[in-house]
Write an enzyme that holds these catalytic residues in place. Structure first.
Site, short mmCIF file in Angstrom:
data_model
loop_
_atom_site.label_atom_id
_atom_site.label_comp_id
_atom_site.label_asym_id
_atom_site.label_seq_id
_atom_site.Cartn_x
_atom_site.Cartn_y
_atom_site.Cartn_z
N ASN A 10 1.24 -1.51 0.38
CA ASN A 10 0.19 -0.16 -0.02
C ASN A 10 0.98 1.05 -0.28
O ASN A 10 1.41 1.63 1.13
CB ASN A 10 -0.76 -0.02 1.26
CG ASN A 10 -1.81 1.20 1.19
OD1 ASN A 10 -1.49 1.88 0.79
ND2 ASN A 10 -2.90 0.78 2.26
N ARG A 74 -2.83 -1.95 -4.00
CA ARG A 74 -3.63 -1.49 -3.58
C ARG A 74 -3.53 0.05 -4.37
O ARG A 74 -2.83 0.48 -4.36
CB ARG A 74 -3.61 -0.91 -1.69
CG ARG A 74 -4.56 0.78 -1.66
CD ARG A 74 -5.08 0.89 -0.52
NE ARG A 74 -6.09 1.17 -0.31
CZ ARG A 74 -6.01 2.93 0.51
NH1 ARG A 74 -4.63 3.47 0.56
NH2 ARG A 74 -7.64 3.66 0.17
N HIS A 163 -12.73 2.87 -0.44
CA HIS A 163 -13.03 2.06 0.50
C HIS A 163 -13.63 0.69 0.30
O HIS A 163 -13.60 0.31 0.67
CB HIS A 163 -13.78 2.66 2.26
CG HIS A 163 -13.18 3.69 2.33
ND1 HIS A 163 -13.92 4.73 2.95
CD2 HIS A 163 -12.02 3.46 2.98
CE1 HIS A 163 -13.01 5.35 4.11
NE2 HIS A 163 -12.09 5.25 4.03
N ARG A 224 -12.32 15.93 7.27
CA ARG A 224 -12.69 16.19 5.78
C ARG A 224 -14.34 16.34 5.91
O ARG A 224 -14.62 15.26 7.15
CB ARG A 224 -13.17 14.60 4.67
CG ARG A 224 -11.74 14.50 4.27
CD ARG A 224 -11.47 13.43 3.11
NE ARG A 224 -10.54 13.00 3.50
CZ ARG A 224 -10.69 11.37 3.10
NH1 ARG A 224 -11.91 10.49 3.09
NH2 ARG A 224 -9.16 11.07 3.22
#
Ligand code: AMP
Length: 384
Positions: A10, A74, A163, A224
């Site tokens: 990742n 990923r 996600h 966020r």
């Protein structure tokens, strides 16, 4: 000797996370993280992967180990081009480059990780698993923004969702927890980590999700905002004199929980609420109200809901968030069992009352295992 191991990478802008997983047993053979890439000791991603490679070798699992079957990467944004795990070649990397404008922060780091890993093991299959892919089944009516169609098409503006590996894994694991096949159940997945998103999964297929063109839309997150009236941006520009990058920073980095109360860690917010802190209380309430609103919306989208699954850092650990966000939903057939909800455990578990029409569950996510499983399956490997 059969190759049953998958190295999951990742690659972020300043970090490289890895896990080596044996697909025969699902055991983690090694895992770690190289941080602060480009900030001193670790010059770049090439150097970071050399460190990973050395750590693996020291643990007896060098990158040249014949038991290594594939590297699973990923990848954040697959656009409409990548809707499935994809065997990486030069053409795939070139196509990923074209998607950089859609995810300028994430995709370049992913691509760098891929290129560095391919340089080190050019002979080994490498697979990209996209965060957007699980959402490719969302129907047009849910994926389209109601803006001028020609403009939307020209700039590839639509709901992509993120996600995805977590929503895929957790929706399946929730079905398993209920003793059902994924095709038999409708699940609302609430991935509540530092980033947060909800998805509506109908019989194993995603039909709506809260994140959009970027991971900014939807639920309240650590830093966020989630949903805001887009006119907030015009107002800040016209009345506040703010530039576009400043507003971008405001909504992505200085909003959400941190914007509302100064903290983005739910543990700290819980502690402050205990001391009677009003802004922490408000941040918590805004956060849970938004979850409740999406649960109502996605109940309507699905028509019938079998389960709601809480996952990721907040979802797996905060009984208070689960309690507050499910409160008052009896009319939707949702009743928590307070004792089950309060129990701490790392196992997947049902936390609703026996007479709750909708099962509510805590289902720990495992994005690395999902990436490994998808990469390994693509090569024809059977997973246990
Ligand atoms: P993640 O992005 O999935 O790693 O989630 C990280 C977030 O989970 C942190 O920012 C915390 O807000 C939250 N978190 C982790 N542990 C706990 C806990 N024990 N109680 C409440 N929130 C937690």
């Amino acid at each position: 000797m059969t190759a049953t191991r998958v190295l999951v990478l990742n690659s972020g802008s300043s970090s490289l996370k890895y896990q080596l997983i044996d697909m025969a047993t699902h055991n983690r053979l090694a895992q770690g993280i190289v941080e602060r890439i480009g900030e001193g000791e670790v010059a770049d991603h090439t150097e970071a992967l050399r460190i990973v490679s050395a750590e693996l070798a020291a643990a007896g699992h060098g990158l040249d180990d014949p038991r290594l079957a594939v590297i699973g990467h990923r990848a954040v944004h697959g656009g409409t081009r990548f809707t499935e795990p994809t065997l990486i070649d030069d053409e795939v990397v070139a196509e990923m480059q074209k998607l950089v404008p859609l995810a300028p922060l994430h995709n370049p780091a992913n691509i760098t990780g891929i290129e560095v890993a391919r340089a080190l093991r050019p002979d080994l299959p490498q697979v990209a698993v996209f965060d957007t892919a699980f959402h490719a089944t969302i129907p047009e009516a849910a994926a389209r923004y109601a803006i001028d169609a020609a403009t939307a098409d020209r700039f590839q503006i639509r709901r992509y969702g993120f996600h995805g590996t977590s929503h895929a894994y957790v929706s399946r694991a929730t079905a398993a927890l209920l003793g059902r096949a994924p095709e038999e159940v409708n699940v609302i997945v609430l991935h509540l980590g530092n980033g947060a998103s909800a998805s509506a999964v109908e019989q194993g297929r995603c039909v709506d999700t809260s994140m959009g063109l970027t991971p900014l839309e939807g639920l309240v997150m650590g830093t966020r905002s989630g949903d805001v009236d887009p006119a907030v941006i015009f107002h800040l520009a016209r009345t506040g004199g703010m530039g576009i990058d400043e507003i971008d920073g405001l909504l992505n980095k200085r909003s959400g929980l941190v914007g509302l109360c100064g903290d983005n860690d739910m543990r700290e917010i819980g502690r402050r609420i205990g001391e009677g802190d009003a802004s922490a209380r408000l941040a918590f309430d805004v956060y849970c109200h938004r979850i409740r609103k999406y649960v109502g919306a996605f109940t309507a989208v699905l028509g019938e809901v079998d389960a709601i699954a809480f996952t990721a850092g907040v979802g797996e650990n905060s009984a208070a968030v689960r309690e507050a966000s499910m409160r008052g939903l009896g009319a939707l057939g949702i009743e928590l069992d307070p004792v089950r909800n309060a129990l701490r455990s790392t196992a997947a578990r049902v936390i609703s009352a026996d007479d709750s029409r909708v099962a509510v569950a805590v289902v720990p996510t495992d994005e690395e295992l999902e990436i490994a499983t998808q990469a390994y399956s693509l090569l024809g490997g059977r997973t246990s």
